[in-house]
Design an enzyme around this catalytic site. Sequence first.
Site, short mmCIF file in Angstrom:
data_model
loop_
_atom_site.label_atom_id
_atom_site.label_comp_id
_atom_site.label_asym_id
_atom_site.label_seq_id
_atom_site.Cartn_x
_atom_site.Cartn_y
_atom_site.Cartn_z
N SER A 132 0.86 -1.20 0.00
CA SER A 132 0.00 0.00 0.00
C SER A 132 0.89 1.24 0.00
O SER A 132 2.03 1.18 0.48
CB SER A 132 -0.87 0.01 1.26
N TYR A 145 -1.81 -0.42 10.48
CA TYR A 145 -1.83 -0.72 9.03
C TYR A 145 -0.55 -0.22 8.35
O TYR A 145 0.09 -0.97 7.61
CB TYR A 145 -3.07 -0.08 8.40
N LYS A 149 2.28 -2.59 6.53
CA LYS A 149 2.62 -2.48 5.10
C LYS A 149 4.09 -2.08 4.91
O LYS A 149 4.74 -2.56 3.98
CB LYS A 149 1.67 -1.50 4.41
P1 NDP Z 1 -11.10 -6.53 0.82
O1 NDP Z 1 -11.48 -6.35 2.24
O2 NDP Z 1 -12.05 -6.12 -0.23
O3 NDP Z 1 -10.65 -8.03 0.56
C1 NDP Z 1 -9.65 -8.60 1.37
C2 NDP Z 1 -9.65 -10.09 1.16
O4 NDP Z 1 -8.66 -10.65 2.05
C3 NDP Z 1 -10.99 -10.73 1.50
O5 NDP Z 1 -11.25 -11.80 0.66
C4 NDP Z 1 -10.74 -11.18 2.94
O6 NDP Z 1 -11.56 -12.26 3.35
C5 NDP Z 1 -9.30 -11.63 2.86
N1 NDP Z 1 -8.77 -11.69 4.21
C6 NDP Z 1 -8.68 -10.69 5.10
N2 NDP Z 1 -8.25 -11.16 6.28
C7 NDP Z 1 -8.06 -12.49 6.12
C8 NDP Z 1 -7.65 -13.53 6.97
N3 NDP Z 1 -7.33 -13.32 8.25
N4 NDP Z 1 -7.57 -14.77 6.46
C9 NDP Z 1 -7.89 -15.03 5.19
N5 NDP Z 1 -8.30 -14.10 4.33
C10 NDP Z 1 -8.40 -12.83 4.79
O7 NDP Z 1 -9.71 -5.72 0.66
P2 NDP Z 1 -8.98 -5.11 -0.63
O8 NDP Z 1 -9.30 -5.88 -1.83
O9 NDP Z 1 -9.21 -3.66 -0.62
O10 NDP Z 1 -7.46 -5.33 -0.20
C11 NDP Z 1 -6.61 -6.26 -0.84
C12 NDP Z 1 -5.19 -5.85 -0.52
O11 NDP Z 1 -4.94 -4.55 -1.04
C13 NDP Z 1 -4.92 -5.76 0.99
O12 NDP Z 1 -3.64 -6.25 1.29
C14 NDP Z 1 -5.00 -4.26 1.26
O13 NDP Z 1 -4.26 -3.91 2.39
C15 NDP Z 1 -4.40 -3.73 -0.02
N6 NDP Z 1 -4.74 -2.36 -0.33
C16 NDP Z 1 -6.05 -1.97 -0.48
C17 NDP Z 1 -6.35 -0.67 -0.76
C18 NDP Z 1 -7.74 -0.21 -0.91
O14 NDP Z 1 -7.97 1.01 -0.87
N7 NDP Z 1 -8.70 -1.09 -1.14
C19 NDP Z 1 -5.30 0.36 -0.91
C20 NDP Z 1 -3.97 -0.16 -0.77
C21 NDP Z 1 -3.72 -1.46 -0.50
P3 NDP Z 1 -12.84 -11.97 4.33
O15 NDP Z 1 -13.61 -10.89 3.69
O16 NDP Z 1 -13.52 -13.27 4.34
O17 NDP Z 1 -12.23 -11.56 5.64
#
Ligand code: NDP
Length: 240
Positions: A132, A145, A149
């Site tokens: 991120s 967070y 990261k």
């Molecule tokens: P979402 O919340 O939309 O999706 C995250 C996914 O990761 C979900 O499928 C979630 O499953 C899974 N996940 C989270 N915790 C766990 C866990 N403990 N075990 C297994 N699976 C897990 O997030 P994003 O798509 O936005 O984020 C994806 C990546 O991008 C992350 O690393 C985030 O930090 C990074 N990011 C996102 C930004 C944004 O603005 N969206 C900006 C910069 C970076 P479940 O829902 O079942 O918990």
Amino acid sequence: MDFTGKRVLLTGAGKGIGRVLAEMLLARGAQVVALTRSAGDVEELRALGAEAQQVDLADAEATRAAARAAMPCDYLISNAGTTELQSFLDTTVQAFDHLIAVNTRAPMIVAQEYARDVIARGAKGAIVNVSSVASFVGIPDHAAYCTSKAGVDGLMRVMAKELGPKGIRVNNVNPTVTLTPMAVKAWSDPAKSAGMLNRIPLGRFAESAEVGEVVLFLLSDAASMMNGVSLPVDGGYMIA
Ligand code: NDP
């Protein structure tokens, strides 16, 4: 980019950027091995044609076992991530430890299992972690967070040095706010999002597919000389 016949391990494939990445990979011929938390998402991913396994990436032993069971894989994308909004003074040890476990420690564990298998097979590979812009800057209410990261960027640089000579490239993508459920949770306050948007020269947040394209580029042979990079996907946020 064509991934025909390539087997790709993808964490956090249930929602957001990960779900879009799973769909992009399947459309480009890859076999997707998805690790994610919610049972409903596992079922949906299977219906899309992915191999999907339910695992809580906060659980180190379960994470290692799931990664091991997923092998052999050609490529690894550590995308799963989570956040919790707390001011620095209110940041709890529990939330801090949870974010480090999911955002930083799980990518290490999964990469260890992936790299051991690639090396044992005498193959070559590539890893991309979804980090991120929060790894570069201090965002109020994101102490855990930002730390998690920055940690995964540091981890990536060490992996790039140690695994590069063994034929495995390691890079990170560092998106700005990307329009997913997690982003809606973090940026629903218009006053806060306006401040962020004003720093993005392109004047908008990212779409998941725009992040996904950069992830797939770094994963592919098109990026065969890229190793050890934290690549912003941020519309110019970092120069603003
Ligand atoms: P979402 O919340 O939309 O999706 C995250 C996914 O990761 C979900 O499928 C979630 O499953 C899974 N996940 C989270 N915790 C766990 C866990 N403990 N075990 C297994 N699976 C897990 O997030 P994003 O798509 O936005 O984020 C994806 C990546 O991008 C992350 O690393 C985030 O930090 C990074 N990011 C996102 C930004 C944004 O603005 N969206 C900006 C910069 C970076 P479940 O829902 O079942 O918990």
